[in-house]
Scaffold this active site. Structure first.
Site, short mmCIF file in Angstrom:
data_model
loop_
_atom_site.label_atom_id
_atom_site.label_comp_id
_atom_site.label_asym_id
_atom_site.label_seq_id
_atom_site.Cartn_x
_atom_site.Cartn_y
_atom_site.Cartn_z
N GLU A 238 -175.36 -30.21 48.97
CA GLU A 238 -176.42 -29.13 48.73
C GLU A 238 -176.24 -28.14 48.05
O GLU A 238 -176.36 -26.66 48.06
CB GLU A 238 -177.35 -28.98 49.65
C1 LIG Z 1 -169.47 -36.39 51.87
C2 LIG Z 1 -170.78 -36.18 49.68
C3 LIG Z 1 -172.26 -36.47 50.57
C4 LIG Z 1 -173.16 -36.02 49.51
N1 LIG Z 1 -174.52 -36.78 49.79
C5 LIG Z 1 -175.21 -36.62 48.55
C6 LIG Z 1 -176.76 -37.19 48.54
O1 LIG Z 1 -177.03 -37.81 49.60
N2 LIG Z 1 -177.19 -37.31 47.44
C7 LIG Z 1 -176.99 -37.05 46.25
O2 LIG Z 1 -177.27 -36.75 45.19
N3 LIG Z 1 -175.85 -35.72 46.34
C8 LIG Z 1 -174.81 -36.25 47.46
N4 LIG Z 1 -173.52 -35.65 47.02
C9 LIG Z 1 -172.83 -35.04 45.61
C10 LIG Z 1 -172.73 -33.46 45.87
O3 LIG Z 1 -174.01 -32.77 45.37
C11 LIG Z 1 -171.92 -33.69 44.89
O4 LIG Z 1 -170.38 -33.88 44.91
C12 LIG Z 1 -172.06 -32.01 44.60
O5 LIG Z 1 -172.48 -32.03 43.93
C13 LIG Z 1 -170.84 -31.35 43.06
O6 LIG Z 1 -170.62 -32.40 42.83
P1 LIG Z 1 -169.42 -33.03 42.29
O7 LIG Z 1 -168.71 -33.43 43.43
O8 LIG Z 1 -169.55 -34.25 41.35
O9 LIG Z 1 -168.33 -31.65 41.76
P2 LIG Z 1 -168.11 -30.45 39.96
O10 LIG Z 1 -169.63 -31.02 39.87
O11 LIG Z 1 -167.62 -31.96 39.63
O12 LIG Z 1 -168.15 -29.15 40.58
C14 LIG Z 1 -166.22 -29.37 40.77
C15 LIG Z 1 -166.02 -27.38 41.10
O13 LIG Z 1 -166.50 -27.42 39.75
C16 LIG Z 1 -167.81 -25.95 39.98
N5 LIG Z 1 -168.59 -26.19 39.25
C17 LIG Z 1 -168.85 -27.06 38.30
N6 LIG Z 1 -169.84 -26.02 37.95
C18 LIG Z 1 -169.90 -24.58 37.87
C19 LIG Z 1 -170.23 -24.14 37.23
N7 LIG Z 1 -170.99 -23.94 36.12
N8 LIG Z 1 -169.71 -22.10 37.38
C20 LIG Z 1 -169.28 -22.59 38.58
N9 LIG Z 1 -168.93 -23.59 38.78
C21 LIG Z 1 -168.48 -24.19 38.71
C22 LIG Z 1 -168.54 -26.85 41.62
O14 LIG Z 1 -168.27 -25.36 42.16
C23 LIG Z 1 -167.21 -27.12 42.52
O15 LIG Z 1 -166.26 -26.89 42.75
C24 LIG Z 1 -172.95 -35.79 48.63
C25 LIG Z 1 -171.54 -35.59 48.70
C26 LIG Z 1 -170.37 -35.55 49.27
C27 LIG Z 1 -168.63 -35.27 49.22
#
Ligand SMILES: Cc1cc2nc3c(=O)[nH]c(=O)nc-3n(C[C@H](O)[C@H](O)[C@H](O)COP(=O)(O)OP(=O)(O)OC[C@H]3O[C@@H](n4cnc5c(N)ncnc54)[C@H](O)[C@@H]3O)c2cc1C
Length: 746
Positions: A437
């Site tokens: 989220e």
């Molecule tokens: C257990 C679990 C359940 C989930 N359930 C759902 C679901 O039901 N539906 C769904 O759609 N998604 C779901 N997600 C996805 C979740 O919302 C994403 O994992 C999340 O949005 C982060 O994306 P990412 O993991 O690809 O990290 P990335 O986007 O690759 O981010 C990596 C890091 O970079 C930081 N970052 C990225 N951009 C910036 C910026 N501009 N400034 C500062 N920091 C930044 C992030 O905060 C993070 O620390 C789930 C994820 C998990 C692990």
């Protein structure tokens, strides 16, 4: 035209057009998708305390209370968290059925659509109750009630969609999942490559206009078992079948998972917390246009819809789960520190342990205060874009800090995993809360202040809108009005901030009682924050968007102020309990120290050096308090060490564990230790062991036996699990995927 407009406002308008952030259509839609509440008062520099105090404290209806005491308890009693996370990897079939039958998946759906129609507070209480027993079960219940098809249909669905889908979602006949995240698009979800193309196709034997979709989503909660996906994808209309040909934009649609081309079923293992989560792909899946949530009118408006749905769900789910974990940490760590002895003393009497305990207790108090204030505002019908981001970030972040502290205090007991370890399941779930989220770093650095500044500032959005007004005369008129209003507002905040920084005087309600100094200091920091934020806009303009560290610190200050306000509100709503004051003081002193530091660092890092020369001597941000004193810390720690009404208030509303579970054991040992305290105190005073006491005739046989029972109960708590090699072999069956996910195999 006035001279001011011509010679002063006009050049400033021209400069501002270059310097201030402009809003794209999508950004404007997202900004306008939620509304503001008390954070706007804090942004104003002069909070109206009446708004906070007049807000109705949240309560449960009889029906909601009965649901928690009945179905929630029954559900928790039928599941074994260790079995779910380590053996079966799923909730038992009868638990799934129970969740559907009792309407758990339709808590937010109004009664006239077949749902339970619960308030935000009741929804939050249910999640908190279940999460205190099993994070896995809580996530399972949370997701259909949070951001997803239910919320999206409720907010934007057509009447037909509401009529058809809501009763089926409420009864659990349809189980939804929400798919936004894709392989390359996580935080930057708008960069998704999942695509839908407008085309003709066959639906129920008829030729209709629809969408052919292709997607590869990952991390999707409930995807492996869902019957309908709420999918976000980029919609294109290359042939111009819906309107002008081209890219329509992000769109949300309902996609039944039994359609040809949809793949679900594989699972991820999310941090050992075995709720259903996995990838899903779609290949040339065809849906008719009426599967777009909101119908074809909402094609391309998906981003606004997601932001709006997030504004509601984000303020409830994870804050409630975090509040449960934090309350459990307070409950168990307080009890453990009382029954676990080292150096012949309960460890909770050592200053070092007390520091951790005080942080745990005060975080539990703050988080629940924030949860109550936020759900109260949601129940007034607000759609809290900024506050829900504040709560998501700070609740999960403080949950992490709290569990780290709880683990430290429990030490080996909490490290060794097994059914007796009651902290591990909460600890394992932390990274999930941090990531989902809106991952916490991006939420802190981009969203809280980024959105808060535009949404909650009394003038900024109006100024930006004036800059975007195409008619030059209207633009100048509007800008003149808002810009000079803004200047007056900044000067007043500079004076107010300086006055209160030097005199210690700020606004407090006349009848604030013992917490009046907290109100006064919050007033001081609100003015200091407002003028510091204005200086950041003035000197950085549109570049502030990219200055994430400045933005994050300003977001921290705003968030801490919101949480302090929530603490004041909680203290008031609970009847001004003097006994709780150590927690109020610990929490607010910590918050003030963080605000001072955040503003001090903001000013120090502002590229325009003169800002520091002006603001620092006036606002004295460096003269911030040091945080809670040792006396307050000790008093706060004692509130969870010994049984008290405060302790009961902190941990109220949690699931009662089975007597022989890890949690059940600690409850009974804690009670026995307390009951035996007069006897142990007598022995302590004369420096004798129980055996020596009995031999010396100081203890009766009955008292000696009572102490033996206490000792046995304590041993049952400090016990940790161990396994035979054969048992371990069964536990660790080969976890490597035998069949790689198709993309990985290619
Ligand atoms: C257990 C679990 C359940 C989930 N359930 C759902 C679901 O039901 N539906 C769904 O759609 N998604 C779901 N997600 C996805 C979740 O919302 C994403 O994992 C999340 O949005 C982060 O994306 P990412 O993991 O690809 O990290 P990335 O986007 O690759 O981010 C990596 C890091 O970079 C930081 N970052 C990225 N951009 C910036 C910026 N501009 N400034 C500062 N920091 C930044 C992030 O905060 C993070 O620390 C789930 C994820 C998990 C692990």
């Amino acid at each position: 035209m006035s001279l001011r407009k011509t010679y002063v406002t006009k050049p400033i308008l021209d400069w501002a057009k270059r310097a201030l952030p402009s809003l794209s259509e999508t950004e404007a839609e997202a900004v306008n998708s939620g509304d503001v509440h008390f954070e706007a008062e804090l942004f104003s520099g002069k909070p109206d305390w009446r708004m906070l105090r007049d807000l109705q404290a949240p309560t449960l209806t009889e029906e909601e209370r009965a649901f928690i005491d009945g179905p929630c308890r029954e559900f928790c009693d039928m599941i074994d968290p260790w079995d779910i996370d380590h053996q079966s990897g799923d909730l038992p079939a009868e638990a799934w059925k129970f969740l559907r039958d009792k309407g758990f998946f339709g808590m937010i759906i109004p009664k006239d659509h077949g749902g339970l129609g619960f308030s935000a507070y009741a929804h939050s209480e249910v999640v908190r109750y279940i999460a205190s027993h099993s994070a896995t079960a809580a996530v399972t219940v949370m997701v259909p009630n949070s951001l997803g098809p239910g919320e999206l249909i409720l907010q934007f669905g057509t009447e037909d969609q509401k009529r058809v889908w809501l009763p089926r979602l409420a009864s659990g006949d349809e189980l939804p999942a929400f798919g936004l995240t894709s392989e390359d698009a996580g935080s930057d979800a708008s960069a998704m490559t999942d695509e839908g193309v407008i085309c003709k196709g066959t639906w129920n034997g008829e030729d209709v206009l629809g969408i052919r979709m292709n997607w590869a989503k990952r991390y999707i909660t409930l995807a492996p078992v869902c019957s309908v996906l709420g999918l976000a994808f980029r919609l294109r209309d290359p042939e111009g079948l819906l309107g002008p040909a081209g890219d329509i934009g992000i769109t949300c649609a309902l996609v039944p998972t039994d359609l040809p081309g949809v793949e679900t079923g594989r699972r991820h293992l999310p941090s050992g917390t075995m709720f259903m989560n996995g990838p899903t792909t779609g290949k040339d899946v065809f849906i008719p246009l009426d599967h777009i949530i909101g119908g074809p009118d909402y094609a391309g408006r998906g981003w606004m819809m997601l932001m709006s749905a997030l504004a509601a769900g984000r303020g409830i789910s994870l804050p409630s789960l975090s509040a449960a974990s934090t309350a459990m940490a307070a409950h168990t760590t307080g009890a453990y520190s009382r029954i676990r002895k080292q150096f012949n003393l309960p460890i909770g009497l050592f200053g070092g342990v007390q520091e951790a305990m005080a942080r745990i207790a005060s975080n539990a108090y703050v988080l629940d205060a924030g949860r109550r204030l936020t759900t109260a505002a949601l129940d007034e019908g607000h759609n809290l874009a900024v506050i829900s981001a504040i709560m998501k970030y700070h609740a999960t972040d403080r949950m992490r800090d709290t569990l780290n502290d709880a683990m430290d205090v429990h030490s080996g007991k909490a490290v060794i995993d097994g059914p007796l370890n009651y902290l591990q399941p909460f600890y394992r779930a932390v990274p999930i809360g941090i990531t989902v989220e809106g991952a916490n770093i991006v939420t802190r650095n981009l969203i809280i202040f980024g959105q808060g500044a535009i949404r909650a500032h009394p003038y900024l959005l109006k100024e930006i809108e004036a800059l975007q007004e195409p008619d030059p005369e209207k633009a100048l008129d509007a800008f003149d009005q808002h810009f000079w209003g803004h200047v007056g507002h900044s000067i007043r905040n500079l004076l107010r901030g300086g006055w209160s920084a030097w005199t210690g005087r700020g606004d407090a309600p006349a009848d604030a009682g013992k917490v009046a100094p907290v109100y006064r200091r919050l007033s001081r920091w609100s003015a200091a924050f407002a003028i510091t934020a204005d200086m950041a806009f003035l000197t950085l303009g549109g570049a502030l968007k990219r200055k994430e560290m400045i933005s994050a610190r300003l977001g921290d200050a705003l968030s801490e102020m919101y949480l302090i306000a929530a603490v004041l509100k909680r203290w008031e709503d609970e009847g001004r309990n003097d006994a709780d004051l150590p927690l109020v003081h610990h929490a607010t002193e910590t918050g003030f120290a963080r605000i001072g530091q955040a503003l001090d660092e903001t000013i120090a890092n502002m590229p325009a050096r003169w800002v520091g020369w002006v603001l620092r001597p006036i606002l004295r941000p460096g003269a911030h308090p040091r945080g809670p004193s040792d006396k307050v810390t000790e008093a706060a720690a004692k509130l969870i060490y010994a049984p008290s009404a405060t302790r009961d208030r902190l941990v109220q509303g949690l699931h009662t564990p089975a007597p022989d579970s890890g949690l059940g054991r600690i409850d009974s040992a804690y009670r026995l230790v307390e009951e035996a305290e007069p006897i142990t105190k007598r022995l302590r005073e004369i420096g004798k062991t129980a055996t020596e006491g009995r031999e010396a005739g100081i203890l009766s046989d009955a008292e000696f036996e009572q102490l033996e029972r206490v000792e046995a109960a304590v041993q049952r708590v400090v016990a940790v699990d161990d396994y035979t090699p054969e048992e371990l072999e069964r536990l660790f069956s080969d976890m490597r995927p035998a069949t790689p996910w198709p993309e990985a195999a290619e």
